[in-house]
Design a protein around this motif. Structure first.
Motif, short mmCIF file in Angstrom:
data_model
loop_
_atom_site.label_atom_id
_atom_site.label_comp_id
_atom_site.label_asym_id
_atom_site.label_seq_id
_atom_site.Cartn_x
_atom_site.Cartn_y
_atom_site.Cartn_z
N GLY A 171 -5.69 17.64 -7.76
CA GLY A 171 -4.85 16.50 -7.42
C GLY A 171 -5.24 15.21 -8.10
O GLY A 171 -5.01 14.12 -7.56
N THR A 172 -5.85 15.29 -9.29
CA THR A 172 -6.26 14.08 -10.01
C THR A 172 -5.03 13.26 -10.39
O THR A 172 -4.08 13.79 -10.99
N THR A 173 -5.05 11.98 -10.07
CA THR A 173 -3.90 11.11 -10.37
C THR A 173 -4.13 10.27 -11.61
O THR A 173 -3.19 9.98 -12.35
N ARG B 198 -12.86 19.25 0.01
CA ARG B 198 -11.59 19.94 0.25
C ARG B 198 -11.66 21.37 -0.30
O ARG B 198 -12.52 21.69 -1.09
N TYR C 202 2.47 21.79 -15.48
CA TYR C 202 1.73 20.83 -14.66
C TYR C 202 2.34 19.43 -14.80
O TYR C 202 3.06 19.14 -15.76
N ASP D 183 -7.62 19.00 -13.15
CA ASP D 183 -6.82 17.83 -12.79
C ASP D 183 -5.60 18.22 -11.97
O ASP D 183 -5.21 17.51 -11.04
N GLU D 184 -5.01 19.35 -12.30
CA GLU D 184 -3.83 19.80 -11.55
C GLU D 184 -4.21 20.33 -10.17
O GLU D 184 -3.65 19.92 -9.16
N THR D 185 -5.18 21.23 -10.13
CA THR D 185 -5.52 21.89 -8.86
C THR D 185 -6.28 20.99 -7.91
O THR D 185 -6.28 21.22 -6.70
N VAL E 215 -10.64 23.27 -2.77
CA VAL E 215 -10.00 23.26 -4.09
C VAL E 215 -10.66 24.24 -5.04
O VAL E 215 -10.43 24.20 -6.25
#
Length: 533
Positions: A182-184, A50, A208, A178-180, A52
């Protein structure tokens, strides 16, 4: 998703990153997006990346720097200009006074206020680090394994988020990533738990979201020590020191000349000033010591199967909570099962122990469950990667003879490497293998060369076999033994085994001769009889 956390330039390299990716692919743990890896067979993993900003942290500095500047302008971070030696002196003074060292925030830094003067000095090029400005507030980490973890107000100090070399610290980089990205969920070892309040504090400051956290139990050796790469150094160091105690002529200087490692490197290693893997492996090879497997590569090289490793590790700190029909816990499963049934609720809180005997048993069971065809293919593929000389020798066998050999080796092999030693007889030329003197004396020369005489008498029986199969060879041996009134075929089978392999140990004799082929078998017997003569 896979990302490579390589902000520590001294410990990171493209080669190590590639090794990590290859090990994951070998284990069957593939990523949908992340760095692209092309395997030896041409298959590509990670091609659906992706947008990112890249998956190597070292290539995302512009993203981190933008967020650091935002924090500085929000008054939640600031440049620090203290010299390292001054901070070290304060730290040592605190230790000497038996106090906990705590960084003292400069008087001109105020929470929520952009310090324009400090920022101008940093932008102008003055040496500095960037520190996060920690508020005096309680922080709660909602951990899915350990429950809520609370840090009292004032516990966090102003920690570094960008080092003097311009690279962000691990703690800041992962928060931004983790924010950019999309870490869940963030599942990591319990030793990281002390860092997580810092991450949550930065997430709040940056606006965030907070991922779901779960800190998993560590993996220890059976003796309760933490499993580590240093285990290799410990084993090699002990073997070397033991050898030096037994033989006073063994010295670092003497070893240096034999193993191709400098004397100072060996001296530092023995004094535990260094845990160099290169020195450990060189010393272990010299003294014939097997180092403990720790990294994935170690298990690959020693002939473990990826499915057995994943199955075994899946049980360290987690279990599926399922029973078999006989009431025993379900222990054997594949990656697809883990993907379907894994649940954070079943992660334990106590540290797991790495039982190598159990892993070896899992591996042996996995090999035992294979067909001969599958075992032959996996064994040859392993040799091509790790023992190319052996692979070249085995390649001389046609498929039929390879399968005969595989059938003989598979039941006794706990690892793919285990199959090398009993197959050694087929990897050498008919005139290239040595004879074990003890085996020759016992099985051929004893009792006025009884074994050699029986072997010479039996040779024409082998020459007369038309259909050269393991069954036909076994039959000829049994008939000959009965005719000679032997209580068992050992009287002829052992001299024959020594003749064709040089030792008194091999796979089933019929299979051994069938793999060698008729011409090689007869040539080897002739050579043995001449040698004995």
């Amino acid at each position: 998703m896979l990302r490579i956390e390589d902000t520590d330039a001294a410990r990171s390299s493209d080669e190590s990153a590639k090794g990590i990716m290859e090990d994951l692919a070998w284990l069957g743990i593939e990523w949908d997006d992340g760095p692209k890896l092309t395997l030896a067979d041409g298959r590509v993993i990670g091609a659906n990346a992706r947008d990112v900003g890249g998956y190597f942290q070292a290539r995302r500095k512009h993203i981190y720097n933008a967020e650091i500047e935002r924090l500085v302008r929000l008054g939640r971070a600031y440049p620090g200009f203290e010299k390292t030696e001054d901070l070290d002196a304060k730290r040592k003074a605190a230790v000497a006074a038996k106090q906990t060292y705590r960084y003292e925030r400069p008087g001109d830094v105020v929470a929520g206020v952009f310090n324009e003067a400090r920022w101008a000095r940093a932008v102008a090029g003055e040496a500095h680090v960037i520190r996060f400005l920690a508020l005096s507030e309680e922080i709660v980490v909602a951990d899915q394994v350990l429950g809520d973890v609370k840090i009292a107000a004032g516990e966090l100090d102003d920690f570094v988020i960008r080092k003097a070399d311009g690279f962000p610290t691990y703690h800041f980089a992962v928060v931004v990533d983790d924010e950019t990205m999309g870490t869940t969920h963030v599942l990591r070892a319990q030793e990281h738990l002390a860092n997580t309040p810092r991450h949550v504090a930065m997430q709040k400051a940056l606006g965030y979201r907070v991922p779901v956290y779960g800190h998993m139990p560590l993996i220890f050796n059976m003796d309760g020590t933490k499993m580590s790469k240093r285990d290799k150094a410990k084993a090699a160091r002990k073997a070397t020191k033991d050898a030096m105690v037994k033989d006073k002529t063994v010295t670092p200087a003497g070893l240096a000349g034999r193993i191709g490692v400098s004397e100072p490197a060996i001296t530092d290693f023995l004094a535990a000033q260094s845990d160099s893997i290169e020195v450990a492996e060189a010393l272990a090879a010299h003294f014939g010591v097997a180092l403990p497997e720790v990294e994935v590569w170690d298990f690959r090289r020693n002939g473990y199967l990826p499915e057995a490793i994943c199955n075994f590790i899946g049980l360290l700190g987690w279990n599926p909570g399922m029973k078999l029909a006989d009431g025993k816990d379900l222990e054997k499963f594949d990656n697809a099962f883990i993907a379907k049934h894994f649940a954070m609720e079943r992660i334990g809180r106590t540290n797991a122990k790495f039982d190598r005997n159990k892993l070896l048993s899992f591996n042996a069971d996995a090999i035992g469950a294979m067909t001969d065809d599958a075992f032959a293919d996996r064994w040859v593929a392993w040799m091509n990667e790790h023992e190319p000389a052996a692979a070249k020798s085995i390649a001389r066998l046609d498929r039929g003879r390879l399968l005969i050999l595989a059938k003989a080796l598979r039941p006794r092999a706990k690892t793919l490497r285990d199959a090398l030693r009993p197959a050694a007889f087929v990897m050498v030329g008919d005139a290239d293998y040595p004879f074990d003197p003890a085996a020759v004396e016992k099985n051929l020369n004893a009792a006025d060369k009884t074994g050699a005489k029986l072997l010479a008498e039996f040779k024409p029986r082998l020459e007369a076999i038309g259909d050269w199969t393991a069954e036909a060879i076994h039959g000829a041996i049994e008939v000959f033994a009965r005719e000679k009134g032997m209580p068992n075929p050992g009287g002829i089978s052992q001299p024959l085994r020594v003749a064709v392999t040089g030792t008194g140990v091999s796979p089933g004799l019929g299979e051994t001769l069938a793999v060698l082929g008729k011409a090689s078998t007869l040539a080897r017997i002739g050579r043995c009889l001449e040698t004995v003569k």
